[in-house]
Scaffold this motif. Structure first.
Motif, PDB file in Angstrom:
ATOM      1  N   HIS A 117      11.052 -31.969   1.504  1.00 19.75           N
ATOM      2  CA  HIS A 117      11.276 -30.650   1.244  1.00 19.75           C
ATOM      3  C   HIS A 117      10.869 -29.735   2.521  1.00 19.75           C
ATOM      4  CE1 HIS A 117       9.897 -26.743  -0.347  1.00 19.75           C
ATOM      5  NE2 HIS A 117       9.033 -26.629   0.284  1.00 19.75           N
ATOM      6  N   SER A 118      12.141 -28.850   2.665  1.00 23.54           N
ATOM      7  CA  SER A 118      11.773 -27.906   3.951  1.00 23.54           C
ATOM      8  C   SER A 118      11.308 -26.457   3.518  1.00 23.54           C
ATOM      9  CB  SER A 118      13.416 -27.852   4.677  1.00 23.54           C
ATOM     10  OG  SER A 118      13.556 -27.036   5.518  1.00 23.54           O
ATOM     11  N   ALA A 119      10.503 -26.197   4.418  1.00 22.27           N
ATOM     12  CA  ALA A 119       9.859 -24.765   4.236  1.00 22.27           C
ATOM     13  C   ALA A 119      11.201 -23.578   4.649  1.00 22.27           C
ATOM     14  CB  ALA A 119       8.685 -24.401   4.899  1.00 22.27           C
ATOM     15  N   SER A 120      10.719 -22.413   3.951  1.00 24.40           N
ATOM     16  CA  SER A 120      11.976 -21.272   4.232  1.00 24.40           C
ATOM     17  C   SER A 120      11.536 -21.071   5.600  1.00 24.40           C
ATOM     18  CB  SER A 120      11.800 -20.243   3.551  1.00 24.40           C
ATOM     19  OG  SER A 120      10.454 -19.389   3.751  1.00 24.40           O
ATOM     20  N   ILE A 121      12.385 -20.541   6.513  1.00 19.56           N
ATOM     21  CA  ILE A 121      12.311 -20.488   8.112  1.00 19.56           C
ATOM     22  C   ILE A 121      12.061 -18.961   8.373  1.00 19.56           C
ATOM     23  CG2 ILE A 121      13.451 -20.841  10.180  1.00 19.56           C
ATOM     24  CD1 ILE A 121      13.569 -23.338   8.154  1.00 19.56           C
ATOM     25  N   PRO A 122      10.859 -18.701   9.007  1.00 18.32           N
ATOM     26  CA  PRO A 122      10.633 -17.187   9.518  1.00 18.32           C
ATOM     27  C   PRO A 122      11.409 -17.107  10.553  1.00 18.32           C
ATOM     28  CG  PRO A 122       8.617 -18.441   9.466  1.00 18.32           C
ATOM     29  CD  PRO A 122       9.717 -19.737   9.210  1.00 18.32           C
ATOM     30  N   LEU A 123      11.662 -15.688  10.638  1.00 11.99           N
ATOM     31  CA  LEU A 123      12.339 -15.035  11.764  1.00 11.99           C
ATOM     32  C   LEU A 123      11.303 -14.123  12.340  1.00 11.99           C
ATOM     33  CD1 LEU A 123      15.990 -13.888  10.630  1.00 11.99           C
ATOM     34  CD2 LEU A 123      15.385 -14.740  12.918  1.00 11.99           C
ATOM     35  N   GLN A 124      11.114 -14.351  13.527  1.00 14.66           N
ATOM     36  CA  GLN A 124       9.903 -13.423  14.271  1.00 14.66           C
ATOM     37  C   GLN A 124      10.198 -12.577  15.254  1.00 14.66           C
ATOM     38  OE1 GLN A 124       6.727 -16.042  15.228  1.00 14.66           O
ATOM     39  NE2 GLN A 124       5.705 -14.630  16.510  1.00 14.66           N
ATOM     40  N   GLY A 125      10.278 -11.443  15.022  1.00 19.06           N
ATOM     41  CA  GLY A 125      10.596 -10.248  16.175  1.00 19.06           C
ATOM     42  C   GLY A 125       9.793 -10.124  17.435  1.00 19.06           C
ATOM     43  N   ILE A 126      10.350 -10.134  18.493  1.00 21.15           N
ATOM     44  CA  ILE A 126       9.848 -10.102  19.745  1.00 21.15           C
ATOM     45  C   ILE A 126       9.698  -8.537  20.176  1.00 21.15           C
ATOM     46  CG2 ILE A 126       9.948 -10.722  21.965  1.00 21.15           C
ATOM     47  CD1 ILE A 126       9.255 -12.916  20.308  1.00 21.15           C
ATOM     48  N   ASN A 127       8.831  -7.994  20.605  1.00 21.27           N
ATOM     49  CA  ASN A 127       9.082  -6.491  21.013  1.00 21.27           C
ATOM     50  C   ASN A 127       7.903  -6.404  22.028  1.00 21.27           C
ATOM     51  OD1 ASN A 127      10.137  -3.900  20.913  1.00 21.27           O
ATOM     52  ND2 ASN A 127       9.159  -3.466  19.000  1.00 21.27           N
ATOM     53  N   ASP A 128       8.541  -6.553  23.302  1.00 28.20           N
ATOM     54  CA  ASP A 128       7.626  -6.527  24.538  1.00 28.20           C
ATOM     55  C   ASP A 128       8.089  -5.603  25.548  1.00 28.20           C
ATOM     56  OD1 ASP A 128       9.639  -8.038  25.889  1.00 28.20           O
ATOM     57  OD2 ASP A 128       8.198  -9.903  25.668  1.00 28.20           O
ATOM     58  N   ALA A 129       7.341  -5.523  26.669  1.00 29.73           N
ATOM     59  CA  ALA A 129       7.913  -4.612  27.787  1.00 29.73           C
ATOM     60  C   ALA A 129       9.317  -4.954  28.160  1.00 29.73           C
ATOM     61  CB  ALA A 129       6.991  -4.798  28.998  1.00 29.73           C
ATOM     62  N   THR A 130       9.794  -6.352  27.966  1.00 31.44           N
ATOM     63  CA  THR A 130      11.082  -6.570  28.572  1.00 31.44           C
ATOM     64  C   THR A 130      12.195  -6.190  27.552  1.00 31.44           C
ATOM     65  OG1 THR A 130      10.150  -8.450  29.647  1.00 31.44           O
ATOM     66  CG2 THR A 130      12.396  -8.458  29.476  1.00 31.44           C
ATOM     67  N   THR A 131      11.974  -6.352  26.306  1.00 24.25           N
ATOM     68  CA  THR A 131      12.934  -6.269  25.461  1.00 24.25           C
ATOM     69  C   THR A 131      13.137  -4.501  25.181  1.00 24.25           C
ATOM     70  OG1 THR A 131      11.499  -6.079  23.676  1.00 24.25           O
ATOM     71  CG2 THR A 131      12.815  -8.288  24.117  1.00 24.25           C
ATOM     72  N   LYS A 132      11.997  -4.024  25.344  1.00 24.73           N
ATOM     73  CA  LYS A 132      12.104  -2.320  25.237  1.00 24.73           C
ATOM     74  C   LYS A 132      12.859  -1.813  26.565  1.00 24.73           C
ATOM     75  CE  LYS A 132       7.645  -1.540  22.809  1.00 24.73           C
ATOM     76  NZ  LYS A 132       6.332  -2.049  23.263  1.00 24.73           N
ATOM     77  N   LYS A 133      12.297  -2.372  27.659  1.00 25.19           N
ATOM     78  CA  LYS A 133      13.007  -1.635  28.679  1.00 25.19           C
ATOM     79  C   LYS A 133      14.451  -1.729  28.848  1.00 25.19           C
ATOM     80  CE  LYS A 133      12.643  -1.943  33.743  1.00 25.19           C
ATOM     81  NZ  LYS A 133      12.738  -3.065  34.805  1.00 25.19           N
ATOM     82  N   HIS A 134      15.018  -3.199  28.391  1.00 23.43           N
ATOM     83  CA  HIS A 134      16.260  -3.240  28.427  1.00 23.43           C
ATOM     84  C   HIS A 134      17.194  -2.652  26.919  1.00 23.43           C
ATOM     85  CE1 HIS A 134      16.254  -4.979  32.422  1.00 23.43           C
ATOM     86  NE2 HIS A 134      15.233  -5.326  32.220  1.00 23.43           N
ATOM     87  N   GLY A 135      16.251  -2.462  26.053  1.00 24.61           N
ATOM     88  CA  GLY A 135      17.043  -1.956  24.967  1.00 24.61           C
ATOM     89  C   GLY A 135      17.700  -3.057  24.103  1.00 24.61           C
ATOM     90  N   VAL A 136      17.132  -4.307  24.266  1.00 21.00           N
ATOM     91  CA  VAL A 136      17.807  -5.326  23.152  1.00 21.00           C
ATOM     92  C   VAL A 136      16.665  -5.620  22.120  1.00 21.00           C
ATOM     93  CG1 VAL A 136      19.055  -6.232  25.015  1.00 21.00           C
ATOM     94  CG2 VAL A 136      16.832  -7.029  24.855  1.00 21.00           C
TER      95      VAL A 136
END
Ligand SMILES: *Cc1c(COP(=O)(O)O)cnc(C)c1O
Length: 305
Positions: free
Chosen positions: A4-23
């Motif tokens: 049995h394999s669990a459903s796979i979560p997708l976790q968003g990363i929202n930190d200073a680096t991603t914000k600064k570079h708009g990705v």
């Protein structure tokens, strides 16, 4: 499939680096698909186990180094599915088993040690004939689960991403996972494979030859990033440790040092260098491997060579 394999979560990363570079950055937590048979190793075993059942085999034999995620996963999967398992281990036996091999043994795996020299010949007809003499009938899974059925499993990884993305990233050892992923991409999607071994161009050649063997269309929808292997397989340094520690504290996502730490370090470095255009959506596949950190923590940090 029996596991049995669990459903796979997708976790968003929202930190200073991603914000600064708009990705936009997301981590597909394949490491959470099963408590013991983690990440891409379960994905690669899935169709192999089905095939072993189909062939009526009772034993699965595979290969790996002493800290191998694949050895640990195969041992646990064998236990769960009622197979005997044999692990052909590279290098000599130590009096005290490391955490990976202790786990494999607890799962009932027979550990068969071979010299590094002999291990290099492990795909030869003679070597495999010798294993059949010792262990009789078995279903053979290659090192790392890297065969056609392993790759078939990996074509399903991106099914867990339920939105449009521009780039999918994974770390690469054999390149089997990347070979599966690139076959599943739509026209506008691209993949980057982060190589964790030293060596120029070998991985691109490897993936191209898998695609050819599988009669998959030849594609230029992927590229290999060779700049983040930190000196080679399982080589680590202080910078990598500090990054993994920082990332865990910041995002509650543990990373292994051999694969995912290097990939994520690379992704952050590339974001900071502006190598992902603003507005792009990046999905990093977390292929698991955390059991390996037990060995690194205990054996390498305590006794740096
Ligand atoms: C095995 C492994 C990989 C590499 O997968 P390949 O299909 O061999 O390229 C990446 N990450 C983790 C955690 C692994 O255990």
């Amino acid at each position: 499939m029996k596991i049995h394999s669990a459903s796979i979560p997708l976790q968003g990363i929202n930190d200073a680096t991603t914000k600064k570079h708009g990705v936009r950055l997301f981590v597909l937590r394949l490491d959470l698909n099963h408590p013991l048979i983690s990440g891409n190793k379960l994905v690669k075993l899935k169709y192999n186990i089905e095939e072993a059942i189909h062939q009526g085999k009772q034993t699965i034999l595979t290969f790996g180094g002493a800290f191998s995620n694949h050895i640990a996963a195969t041992a646990a999967a064998g236990k769960e599915c009622g197979f005997k398992t044999i692990g052909v281990i590279r290098g000599e036996e130590y009096a005290e088993l490391n955490p990976t091999l202790a786990f494999a043994k607890e799962c009932g795996m027979t550990l068969h040690y071979v010299s590094r020299e002999a291990y290099k010949t492990k795909t030869s007809h003679e070597f495999i004939a010798g294993l059949h003499q010792l262990f009789h009938d078995f279903y053979l899974v290659p090192e790392g689960g890297a065969n056609e059925l392993g790759i078939k499993g990996c074509t399903e990884i991106t099914k867990s991403i339920h939105f449009d993305f521009d780039v999918v990233c994974c770390s690469c050892g054999t390149g089997a996972t990347l070979s599966g992923i690139v076959q599943s991409l739509k026209n506008n999607e691209k993949a980057i494979g982060f190589q964790v071994l030293k060596g120029e161009n070998y991985l691109k050649t490897e993936v191209d030859s898998w695609l050819k063997r599988l009669n998959a269309p030849i594609t230029d929808n992927f590229r290999i990033e060779e700049s983040y292997h930190f000196g080679g397989y399982a080589k680590v340094n202080k910078e990598l440790f500090e990054f993994v520690e920082w990332f865990k504290n910041e995002n509650c996502i543990p990373l292994d040092y051999v694969y995912e730490g290097k990939m994520m370090y690379g992704i952050y470095d590339m974001i900071k260098k502006g190598q992902f255009e603003s507005g792009k959506t990046i999905v990093a596949i977390h292929c698991g491997g955390l059991q390996g950190n037990l060995g690194i923590d205990k054996y390498r940090i305590g006794n740096p060579k």
